[in-house]
Design an enzyme around this catalytic site. Structure first.
Site, mmCIF file in Angstrom:
data_model
loop_
_atom_site.group_PDB
_atom_site.id
_atom_site.type_symbol
_atom_site.label_atom_id
_atom_site.label_comp_id
_atom_site.label_asym_id
_atom_site.label_seq_id
_atom_site.Cartn_x
_atom_site.Cartn_y
_atom_site.Cartn_z
ATOM 1 N N SER A 143 33.080 -29.364 -48.538
ATOM 2 C CA SER A 143 31.900 -29.038 -47.738
ATOM 3 C C SER A 143 31.586 -27.562 -47.925
ATOM 4 O O SER A 143 32.477 -26.766 -48.251
ATOM 5 C CB SER A 143 32.193 -29.319 -46.256
ATOM 6 O OG SER A 143 31.224 -28.733 -45.411
ATOM 7 N N TYR A 156 37.577 -29.188 -38.697
ATOM 8 C CA TYR A 156 36.934 -29.856 -39.838
ATOM 9 C C TYR A 156 36.788 -28.901 -41.019
ATOM 10 O O TYR A 156 37.174 -29.230 -42.153
ATOM 11 C CB TYR A 156 35.566 -30.392 -39.436
ATOM 12 C CG TYR A 156 34.768 -30.925 -40.604
ATOM 13 C CD1 TYR A 156 35.111 -32.119 -41.216
ATOM 14 C CD2 TYR A 156 33.676 -30.216 -41.115
ATOM 15 C CE1 TYR A 156 34.394 -32.604 -42.300
ATOM 16 C CE2 TYR A 156 32.951 -30.695 -42.191
ATOM 17 C CZ TYR A 156 33.316 -31.890 -42.780
ATOM 18 O OH TYR A 156 32.610 -32.356 -43.853
#
Length: 262
Positions: A143, A156
Site C-alpha cells: 500500500s 495496517y
C-alpha cells in the site's frame, strides 16, 4: 519474467476487488489460474465465467488464511492436484481506520495473521519450486500507506511496511536466480476495503482495481522490485524524503484525524 502466457498464477483474496481484477487481467493474457479465498461460491462463479470467456484453466481452492495452517493445506492441495505455481499474487488482507485503542487486539492479531504471516508462509512455500525452474514471480500487495508512519491507520500501514521491505529484500536475494519478487503499492482503490476498514474516503481520488492489476503485471514483466500505482501517489511518495520524520507524522496525523474523528 518474459511472459505470463500459459503460466499458472495463484491469487489469494481472489473473490473480489484487486484479487478478482488480477484474475481477469492474467486470464486475458493467457495465464491459467488458481483462485483462493473464503468465499468458495464466489470463486466457483468467477472461475466458470473466466474459463468460458478466456479459454484458460481455472482451479478453485477455498480457504481461510486467518487459520495458521491454511497456507500449508493450500499448497499441499495444489501439489496433490498436479498443479505448479509459476506466479504468486499475495493479495489477501484487510485494514482498519481507527483510533488505535478503539479496535480490539483480536482484530489486530487477525490483521497481522493475514497481512504478514500468511503472506510470508506462502512465499516460503512457493520459492523452492520457482528456484528449481529458474523462473517465477511474486507480487505482494502492499500500500502507499507502507511509505510512512500513518497515525489512525497504525497497525495496517505498519503491516504493509513489512510487506514492502520484505518483498524488496527477497528481490535482492532471488532476482539473480530468475525470480522477480515485487511489492505493489496502490493507494485508495474502489474495492470492498473501505467498508471493512470503515474508511471515510469521501473526496479522495481512487484508482480502479483493474488499473492496479494491469500496472502490477506490467511492473512484474519489467522486473521491478516495487510499483507505486498512480502518478499522484508516486509524486507524493517523495514527501518523506524532504520532510523530517516528525513533520511527516504530523502531516499524516492531521489528515487522518479529520477523517477518523470527524
Amino acid at each position: 519474467m518474459k511472459t505470463i502466457k500459459n503460466k499458472t498464477v495463484l491469487i489469494t483474496g481472489a473473490s473480489s476487488g484487486i484479487g478478482e481484477a488480477f484474475a481477469y487481467e492474467f486470464a486475458k493474457q493467457g495465464s491459467n489460474l488458481i483462485l483462493t479465498a473464503r468465499s468458495e461460491d464466489k470463486l466457483n462463479f468467477l472461475a466458470s465465467k473466466i474459463s468460458k470467456e478466456y479459454k484458460v484453466k481455472v482451479s478453485v481452492f477455498g480457504g481461510d488464511l486467518l487459520q495458521k495452517e491454511t497456507p500449508y493445506k493450500l499448497y499441499n492441495q495444489i501439489k496433490e492436484a498436479g498443479l505448479s505455481i509459476d506466479i504468486l499474487i499475495n493479495n489477501a488482507g484487510f485494514g482498519k481506520w481507527t483510533n488505535f485503542l478503539d479496535e480490539s487486539i483480536e482484530q489486530y492479531e487477525d490483521m497481522i495473521e493475514i497481512n504478514i504471516n500468511a503472506l510470508l508462509k506462502l512465499c516460503h512455500l512457493v520459492l523452492p519450486d520457482m528456484i528449481k525452474k529458474g523462473e517465477g514471480g511474486i507480487i505482494n500487495v502492499a500500500s502507499t500507506g507502507a511509505l510512512q508512519p500513518c497515525p489512525y491507520v497504525a497497525a495496517y500501514c505498519a503491516s504493509k511496511s513489512f510487506v514492502l521491505d520484505f518483498s524488496e529484500a527477497l528481490y535482492g536475494e532471488y532476482n539473480k536466480k530468475g525470480i522477480t519478487i515485487m511489492a505493489l503499492c496502490p493507494g485508495n482503490t474502489t474495492t470492498g476495503f473501505q467498508s471493512v476498514a470503515k474508511a471515510y474516503t469521501k473526496g479522495m481520488a481512487a484508482d480502479k482495481p483493474q488499473d492496479v492489476a494491469k500496472q502490477g503485471i506490467k511492473a512484474l514483466l519489467k522486473n521491478k522490485s516495487f510499483k507505486i500505482v498512480g502518478t499522484m501517489n508516486y509524486i507524493q511518495s517523495f514527501l518523506p524524503r524532504f520532510l523530517t520524520r516528525k513533520a511527516m507524522i504530523n502531516v499524516v496525523s492531521s489528515m487522518m484525524n479529520s477523517k477518523i474523528n470527524r
